[in-house]
Every structure is written in structure tokens, then in C-alpha cells.
Design a protein around this motif. Structure first.
Motif, PDB file in Angstrom:
ATOM      1  N   THR A   2       0.868  -1.213  -0.483  1.00  9.59           N
ATOM      2  CA  THR A   2       0.304   0.261   0.115  1.00  9.59           C
ATOM      3  C   THR A   2       0.737   1.264  -0.085  1.00  9.59           C
ATOM      4  O   THR A   2       0.771   2.132  -0.319  1.00  9.59           O
TER       5      THR A   2
ATOM      6  N   ALA B 169       1.411   3.766  -3.069  1.00  7.88           N
ATOM      7  CA  ALA B 169      -0.010   5.171  -2.904  1.00  7.88           C
ATOM      8  C   ALA B 169       2.114   6.334  -3.212  1.00  7.88           C
ATOM      9  O   ALA B 169       1.648   7.565  -3.511  1.00  7.88           O
TER      10      ALA B 169
ATOM     11  N   GLY C 296       3.055   7.734   1.325  1.00  8.69           N
ATOM     12  CA  GLY C 296       3.007   6.188   1.292  1.00  8.69           C
ATOM     13  C   GLY C 296       2.259   5.840   3.153  1.00  8.69           C
ATOM     14  O   GLY C 296       1.734   5.079   3.682  1.00  8.69           O
TER      15      GLY C 296
ATOM     16  N   ILE D 211      -5.692  11.244  -5.410  1.00  7.34           N
ATOM     17  CA  ILE D 211      -4.482  10.229  -4.709  1.00  7.34           C
ATOM     18  C   ILE D 211      -5.382   8.935  -4.037  1.00  7.34           C
ATOM     19  O   ILE D 211      -5.030   8.030  -3.413  1.00  7.34           O
TER      20      ILE D 211
ATOM     21  N   VAL E 188      -5.501   5.210  -3.638  1.00  3.29           N
ATOM     22  CA  VAL E 188      -5.340   4.130  -2.451  1.00  3.29           C
ATOM     23  C   VAL E 188      -6.806   3.121  -2.335  1.00  3.29           C
ATOM     24  O   VAL E 188      -6.638   2.901  -1.828  1.00  3.29           O
TER      25      VAL E 188
ATOM     26  N   THR F 171      -7.024  12.702   1.480  1.00  2.89           N
ATOM     27  CA  THR F 171      -7.635  11.298   1.419  1.00  2.89           C
ATOM     28  C   THR F 171      -7.727  10.177   2.871  1.00  2.89           C
ATOM     29  O   THR F 171      -8.920   9.488   2.659  1.00  2.89           O
TER      30      THR F 171
END
Length: 455
Positions: free
Chosen positions: A101, A105, A124, A330, A334, A401
Motif C-alpha cells: 500500500t 501510494a 505512503g 491520490i 489508495v 485522503t
């Protein structure tokens, strides 16, 4: 120092937001967590009823106390049998899943903002951890299969401290002299950085678990041997135990949150861990623990209200609007790309539908929100203009995010549950209900037959 009248006003506003959000949630059958954030933004940066800087200061303290209570309480509800059963899934998601992940990211962040990969990797690492404070109340509101709930919640509990470790590694790569990288750098002075990161990772995990188990055993022994099983002694004692676990974890450079969680797991599964105790003692302790869980669940609800309302009130609208389009892109990468790819290995243990549900329920929350301003703060502290610029980008992308993932993944949970877990048709649900009813009747008949033979 905060004035008493100002603090009273903030408490009144936040609690009012909590009541209104819960009422709206019940009325329209939607998640209350996004409502806390949105109302927090309304009374904070939009209407200015709560000073943003003050809200941020209060959030800094409330998130610690609140998260300790939430995790300690949820630890009681985590079944040891289900933890052992789903250990493979949890381990994969919290190690390879967390790293994948963060890397995906990082690639997206670096490409969109045209910055070095290490800067993207710092983002990230910050955004890698999922959020138990969002998931726990969400699963209380929308019931899902216990296997899946235990897996997702436990993953989020464990990846919070591990996400912090990964962030420390990223900071050490960018700014080795930063205070948050000091403990890791002290290990790296004997070996290179990457082996040091692995050792730091294992240390955090193992030491936190050992400390939590020891504290849980000590807490159980005190409850067993002393007369604190009544009200309000048991609630006060376990609250002190939870906070003591957090402090112990921080003192030994482990994860205080994980220590508190493991302590809760030991107490909640005391019938398994202390099965040699006589039935009378087990019943007495069971009654005492059920009392403190009820008390702590009320505290956890209040903590959830304060955490997310103050998070909304502390957000700068300028930070959001400055890079809103890029931040949303973004965030979606994710949610829709990084998380599903990172979760692919769990198809070994779960059906495709169950995999999809787990893959699309990984909201980002308190830990990323708390770490979001760290790169900017380090840049300002060391007068590093490049890091200040990167820190502002990381801050804005992280805030967007968190908001997008919390809002989207809480609102679509009932839909995903009905489509992926419960089934697509009403007839499927009826047949499952009838099957469950038949099993229950058969079990009751077996019990009655057994009692008859004993009689």
C-alpha cells in the motif's frame, strides 16, 4: 492556558454535534462518523465557533486517550479463537499489505506532484495504516460476519504501530537527524538502516504483545484476589489499567496502543486463558468484566465523537482546497487500487466476495491524521525549505485522503455488506434465516435431551 468558559463551550458544541449526528444517522440509516467530521468542519473552519488551532491542540490529546479506550474496549470483544483462525490473513495484511500500500501510494504521489520517490514513500508510510477508531463503531452500527469483522479490526489495530514504524523509516531516510527517527537511528548505528528497520518492526510487535499479556495477567489476578468487582471500582481499575498499558508501551519504546489492546484481549478471553479457575470465580470475574466493558463502551462512543469532530474542526480549508483535485485522485488510488492489490494474497483464505469486502473496507483515519503534519514540522524545525514544501503537499494529500476514505468507505459499507456478504436476493436471506432457525431448534433439542439423560 485554555479558559474555562472556552473549554466549556467546546465541550458543549462537540457533544451537541455528537447527539445531532447520532440522531441523523439513526433517522436516515447512514454512518455517523462522516457526520462528526462534516459537522466539525462546519463549527470549526466554516463558522469559526471553535478556534482551529485550539481544536488541533485538543485533538492531539483526545486522540491518544480516546484511541486507548477504544482499542482496550474492542480487545475484550476480539475472539481468541477467531484471531488464531485468521492469523494468516492478519499477518499478510499487516506486513506485505502495509508495505505494498505504501509503495503504490508513493508511486502515485510522486507522479502526481512530481517529487522524488522517497518523499512519496513518506506519504505512503503515513497513509498506510487503516483506522480502528472508524471501523469499530462502524461494525457496531452495521453488523457483519464475526470472522470478517475480527480480521479487519485486528488488522487495523496492529497496523497502526507498524505504520508508525514505517513512517520512522521513511523519515530516517529523508532526515536522519529528526527526533522521531532517533531510536531507529540508534539501532542503525550498529547495522545498516534496512536491517535496523526490520529489527525495530519485530521489537515493536513482540515487546508490545508480551507487555500486554503480562499486564492482562496481572490485571486478572488483581480482579480475582481483591474486592473490586463491584461498581464503580472495576471501571476505575480497568481504566487505569488501559492507560497504564499505554504508558508502559511508550516507556519501553514499543506501541502503547498495542499493549492496551492485548491487555483487553487477555481480559476478554479470560475463560480461555484461565480455564483452570473454579466456576464460581469465573462467573464472578465474568460479571465484573461485563460491567467494565459496558462502561468503557460508553466512554469509547464519547471518545469517537470528540476525535472525529475535533479532527474536522482542526482542518484548514486552505490545505484542502489548495490541492483538492490531486488529493482526491491520490485518495481514490489508495482506496480503489493500492488496497485491493495489497489484499490480493488473502484470496488464499477467503472467497472472492469476502476478499472484495475486506479490500474495500480499509479507511484511513486517526494515525495518518496525527502524522500528517510531521514532515512539515520537521522541515520548519530544521529550516529545510525543500522539506517544508514537500511537507505541505503531504499534509494536504493526507487530509484529503483521510476525509475521502472515511466518508466513502463508511457510506458504502451497508451496500457492500448486503451485496457481498449477505447475498443479492431477499430469498437468499430468508433461506439463511430459516437454516439458522433450524440449527438453533436442533441445538436446543440436543441440550434438552442431554439434560433429560442426566436427570
Amino acid at each position: 492556558m485554555i479558559e474555562i468558559n472556552m473549554l466549556s463551550l467546546i465541550l458543549m458544541l462537540v457533544l451537541s454535534v455528537g447527539v445531532i449526528s447520532l440522531m441523523v444517522s439513526r433517522k436516515f440509516n447512514i454512518s455517523y462518523i462522516p457526520l462528526f467530521i462534516l459537522f466539525g468542519i462546519l463549527i470549526g473552519p466554516i463558522l469559526g465557533w471553535i478556534n482551529r488551532a485550539l481544536a488541533h491542540e485538543l485533538f492531539y490529546y483526545v486522540r491518544v486517550f480516546g484511541l486507548v479506550i477504544i482499542l482496550f474496549t474492542e480487545g475484550h470483544n476480539l475472539s481468541w479463537k477467531l484471531l488464531k483462525k485468521n492469523f494468516g490473513t492478519i499477518a499478510v495484511l499487516d506486513t506485505a499489505g502495509l508495505l505494498v500500500t505504501a509503495i503504490i501510494a508513493a508511486v502515485v504521489f510522486s507522479y502526481i506532484f512530481n517529487v522524488p520517490f522517497l518523499v512519496g514513500f513518506l506519504f505512503g508510510a503515513i497513509i498506510g495504516a487503516t483506522d480502528p477508531a472508524t471501523l469499530i463503531p462502524l461494525f457496531r452500527q452495521y453488523r457483519v460476519e464475526q470472522d470478517i469483522e475480527t480480521t479487519i479490526v485486528t488488522e487495523s489495530i496492529f497496523n497502526d504501530p507498524l505504520g508508525i514504524v514505517l513512517t520512522s523509516v521513511a523519515i530516517a531516510l529523508l532526515v536522519p537527524q529528526a527526533p522521531s527517527a532517533k531510536f531507529l537511528e540508534s539501532i542503525a548505528s550498529y547495522i545498516s538502516l534496512y536491517p535496523a528497520a526490520v529489527i525495530f518492526f519485530i521489537y515493536e510487535l513482540m515487546v508490545s504483545i508480551i507487555a500486554g499479556v503480562i499486564l492482562g495477567i496481572v490485571g486478572y489476578w488483581i480482579i480475582k484476589k481483591s474486592d473490586i468487582t463491584g461498581l464503580p471500582e472495576i471501571e476505575i481499575f480497568t481504566l487505569a489499567l488501559a492507560l497504564g498499558g499505554f504508558l508502559l508501551g511508550e516507556y519501553i519504546h514499543a506501541s502503547g496502543y498495542l499493549v492496551a489492546t492485548v491487555t483487553g484481549i487477555v481480559l476478554g478471553n479470560h475463560k480461555i486463558f484461565f480455564r483452570k479457575d473454579d466456576p464460581r470465580t469465573v462467573k464472578r470475574i465474568m460479571r465484573a468484566i461485563s460491567k467494565e466493558v459496558h462502561f468503557n463502551e460508553s466512554l469509547a462512543t464519547i471518545a469517537t465523537i470528540f476525535i472525529f469532530t475535533l479532527l474536522g474542526a482542526s482542518i484548514s480549508t486552505g490545505v484542502i482546497t489548495s490541492n483538492l483535485g490531486k488529493g482526491v485522485a491520490i485518495a481514490l488510488s489508495v482506496i480503489l487500487v493500492a488496497r485491493p492489490i495489497a489484499a490480493l494474497p488473502i484470496l488464499k483464505w477467503w472467497s472472492p466476495r469476502e476478499y472484495l469486502f475486506i479490500a474495500f473496507e480499509g479507511p484511513r483515519g486517526i494515525v495518518p491524521a496525527a502524522l500528517a503534519s510531521l514532515p512539515l514540522a520537521i522541515g520548519l524545525n530544521y529550516h529545510n525549505t525543500r522539506l517544508i514544501g514537500w511537507g505541505e503537499l503531504i499534509l494536504s494529500a493526507t487530509v484529503v485522503t483521510v476525509l475521502v476514505s472515511v466518508v466513502v468507505e463508511t457510506l458504502w459499507l451497508p451496500f457492500l455488506r448486503d451485496r457481498l456478504l449477505i447475498g443479492e436476493t431477499a430469498s437468499d436471506r430468508v433461506s439463511k434465516s430459516e437454516l439458522l432457525k433450524e440449527k438453533t431448534i436442533k441445538r436446543l433439542e440436543d441440550i434438552e435431551s442431554m439434560l433429560g439423560r442426566k436427570g
